[in-house]
Motif scaffolding. Structure first.
Motif, PDB file in Angstrom:
ATOM      1  N   GLU A 277       0.822  -1.211   0.000  1.00 17.58           N
ATOM      2  CA  GLU A 277       0.000   0.000   0.000  1.00 17.58           C
ATOM      3  C   GLU A 277       0.858   1.265   0.000  1.00 17.58           C
ATOM      4  O   GLU A 277       0.678   2.179   0.799  1.00 17.58           O
ATOM      5  N   THR A 278       1.808   1.299  -0.936  1.00 19.17           N
ATOM      6  CA  THR A 278       2.675   2.461  -1.045  1.00 19.17           C
ATOM      7  C   THR A 278       3.021   2.724  -2.509  1.00 19.17           C
ATOM      8  O   THR A 278       3.338   1.794  -3.252  1.00 19.17           O
ATOM      9  N   SER A 279       2.893   3.968  -2.941  1.00 17.17           N
ATOM     10  CA  SER A 279       3.323   4.418  -4.270  1.00 17.17           C
ATOM     11  C   SER A 279       2.767   3.552  -5.392  1.00 17.17           C
ATOM     12  O   SER A 279       3.476   3.218  -6.348  1.00 17.17           O
ATOM     13  N   VAL A 280       1.482   3.219  -5.306  1.00 17.82           N
ATOM     14  CA  VAL A 280       0.845   2.389  -6.330  1.00 17.82           C
ATOM     15  C   VAL A 280       0.818   3.112  -7.680  1.00 17.82           C
ATOM     16  O   VAL A 280       1.080   2.513  -8.723  1.00 17.82           O
ATOM     17  N   VAL A 281       0.501   4.400  -7.671  1.00 18.31           N
ATOM     18  CA  VAL A 281       0.455   5.179  -8.918  1.00 18.31           C
ATOM     19  C   VAL A 281       1.836   5.249  -9.551  1.00 18.31           C
ATOM     20  O   VAL A 281       1.991   5.076 -10.770  1.00 18.31           O
ATOM     21  N   LEU A 282       2.857   5.484  -8.742  1.00 16.17           N
ATOM     22  CA  LEU A 282       4.230   5.530  -9.254  1.00 16.17           C
ATOM     23  C   LEU A 282       4.596   4.209  -9.909  1.00 16.17           C
ATOM     24  O   LEU A 282       5.166   4.192 -11.015  1.00 16.17           O
ATOM     25  N   ALA A 283       4.286   3.098  -9.259  1.00 17.73           N
ATOM     26  CA  ALA A 283       4.611   1.787  -9.814  1.00 17.73           C
ATOM     27  C   ALA A 283       3.842   1.528 -11.102  1.00 17.73           C
ATOM     28  O   ALA A 283       4.415   1.100 -12.113  1.00 17.73           O
ATOM     29  N   ARG A 284       2.530   1.791 -11.083  1.00 17.54           N
ATOM     30  CA  ARG A 284       1.708   1.516 -12.262  1.00 17.54           C
ATOM     31  C   ARG A 284       2.175   2.330 -13.470  1.00 17.54           C
ATOM     32  O   ARG A 284       2.364   1.792 -14.570  1.00 17.54           O
ATOM     33  N   GLU A 285       2.389   3.622 -13.288  1.00 20.97           N
ATOM     34  CA  GLU A 285       2.735   4.471 -14.423  1.00 20.97           C
ATOM     35  C   GLU A 285       4.167   4.229 -14.895  1.00 20.97           C
ATOM     36  O   GLU A 285       4.445   4.282 -16.096  1.00 20.97           O
ATOM     37  N   SER A 286       5.076   3.948 -13.975  1.00 17.62           N
ATOM     38  CA  SER A 286       6.456   3.663 -14.365  1.00 17.62           C
ATOM     39  C   SER A 286       6.542   2.374 -15.170  1.00 17.62           C
ATOM     40  O   SER A 286       7.240   2.304 -16.190  1.00 17.62           O
ATOM     41  N   VAL A 287       5.825   1.352 -14.715  1.00 19.87           N
ATOM     42  CA  VAL A 287       5.812   0.071 -15.432  1.00 19.87           C
ATOM     43  C   VAL A 287       5.199   0.257 -16.820  1.00 19.87           C
ATOM     44  O   VAL A 287       5.759  -0.214 -17.824  1.00 19.87           O
ATOM     45  N   LEU A 288       4.073   0.941 -16.881  1.00 21.23           N
ATOM     46  CA  LEU A 288       3.387   1.115 -18.161  1.00 21.23           C
ATOM     47  C   LEU A 288       4.237   1.917 -19.141  1.00 21.23           C
ATOM     48  O   LEU A 288       4.413   1.517 -20.304  1.00 21.23           O
ATOM     49  N   LEU A 289       4.792   3.039 -18.693  1.00 17.25           N
ATOM     50  CA  LEU A 289       5.556   3.898 -19.596  1.00 17.25           C
ATOM     51  C   LEU A 289       6.863   3.243 -20.028  1.00 17.25           C
ATOM     52  O   LEU A 289       7.248   3.314 -21.197  1.00 17.25           O
ATOM     53  N   SER A 290       7.550   2.581 -19.102  1.00 18.77           N
ATOM     54  CA  SER A 290       8.802   1.913 -19.478  1.00 18.77           C
ATOM     55  C   SER A 290       8.539   0.742 -20.418  1.00 18.77           C
ATOM     56  O   SER A 290       9.369   0.437 -21.283  1.00 18.77           O
ATOM     57  N   THR A 291       7.377   0.097 -20.280  1.00 17.17           N
ATOM     58  CA  THR A 291       7.013  -0.986 -21.197  1.00 17.17           C
ATOM     59  C   THR A 291       6.750  -0.453 -22.598  1.00 17.17           C
ATOM     60  O   THR A 291       7.153  -1.055 -23.599  1.00 17.17           O
TER      61      THR A 291
END
Length: 306
Positions: A277-291
């Motif tokens: 329950e920490t930095s979910v938005v950061l993880a989601r957007e970083s994964v999506l954009l780097s992909t």
């Protein structure tokens, strides 16, 4: 490039299914949470056990692994340094450091290793590094930083060994190192459970995209851009520079190291962020954009070094 596009197409299709499931409300309001917890607690440990139990541990002492480790810690270290300077909390700094350096070595790295590099075993060094070193350290930090976490020395030392992901990895390595034969009656059910890890993570990721802003539009956009720049540009550049100018790797090994370093952030980082329950938005957007950026990045590497 065909292998690169095939790998990304498979991942995109499963994420799209998750998004459609969310639109239809098929799994209710807690579908993403249940899938994330199931993948974290059951699927991923089982997958890591079956993968590492049959791994060639000799790659641990290889030169490509050393370069992979140095480029990984360089990218992660830059994010941690920024986190210290900016005063970010431990959870945000840890998840961001993972998004900056932890590559998708499994569900994307293996097919790309097969189709682009011609040998699936070439992704083994980064897989072992991440599961034996990076994951235990990162999850121990996240465990110990949670509110109410015990801080005694006993708790600190045993934290990694109470995490299901770390336990699955270490158990697999123990089997590989000792040559222990796991009976099919034991191995096959674990293997079956491990088969749900990747689709479970990707479906949960797709569900999380419903109602989410596009990458770069959330309040976390500057941090996201920073982590993606480290992952997609800095990490492969560091790997190339070390391999070319410091260790003088043969061209084939250099190509493999740079391609694996250019892989995007792994989807299971989103699972870790959701679980803690920490930095979910950061993880989601970083994964999506780097992909999204990984296909052209790997294509450029293939053209220059292939």
């Amino acid at each position: 490039m065909t292998g690169v596009l095939t790998g990304f197409a498979v991942i995109g299709a499963i994420i799209a299914v998750g998004y459609l499931v969310a639109l239809r409300g098929s799994l209710g309001d807690h579908g993403q949470e249940v899938l994330s917890r199931l993948a974290f607690s059951v699927g991923t440990p089982a997958l890591l056990f079956t993968t590492l139990a049959r791994a060639d541990l000799s790659v641990i002492v290889s030169l490509p692994l050393l370069i992979t480790a140095l480029s990984t810690f360089a990218a992660a270290g830059l994010f941690v340094a920024a986190g210290v300077v900016r005063g970010w909390d431990v959870g945000r700094t840890t998840i961001g450091a993972l998004c900056s350096s932890y590559v998708n070595s499994g569900n994307l790295g293996i097919p790309i290793a097969v189709y682009v590099l011609g040998d699936a075993s070439l992704v083994a060094p980064v897989l072992l590094l991440q599961q034996l070193v990076v994951t235990p350290i990162a999850l121990a930090v996240l465990d110990l930083s949670r509110p109410g976490a015990h801080t005694s020395w006993t708790a600190r030392l045993t934290t990694p060994f109470r995490n299901p992901v770390v336990l699955g990895s270490l158990s697999g390595v123990a089997v590989a190192a000792t040559g222990l034969h796991v009976p099919d009656a034991v191995f096959d059910p674990i293997n079956l459970l491990g088969g749900m890890a990747v689709p479970g993570v990707l479906l949960a990721f797709g569900i999380s995209l419903r109602g989410a802003s596009l990458p770069g539009r959330s309040p976390e956009k500057k941090v996201v851009f920073f982590s993606v720049a480290l992952k997609s540009v800095v990490q492969p550049l560091v790997a190339w520079a070390l391999g070319r100018f410091v260790f003088d790797l043969p061209d084939a090994q250099l190509f493999a190291v740079v391609v694996t370093s250019a892989l995007p952030a792994a989807q299971n980082l989103f699972t870790y962020a959701a679980r803690y329950e920490t930095s979910v938005v950061l993880a989601r957007e970083s994964v999506l954009l780097s992909t999204i950026l990984a296909a052209p990045a790997i294509g450029v590497v293939a053209l220059l070094l292939g």
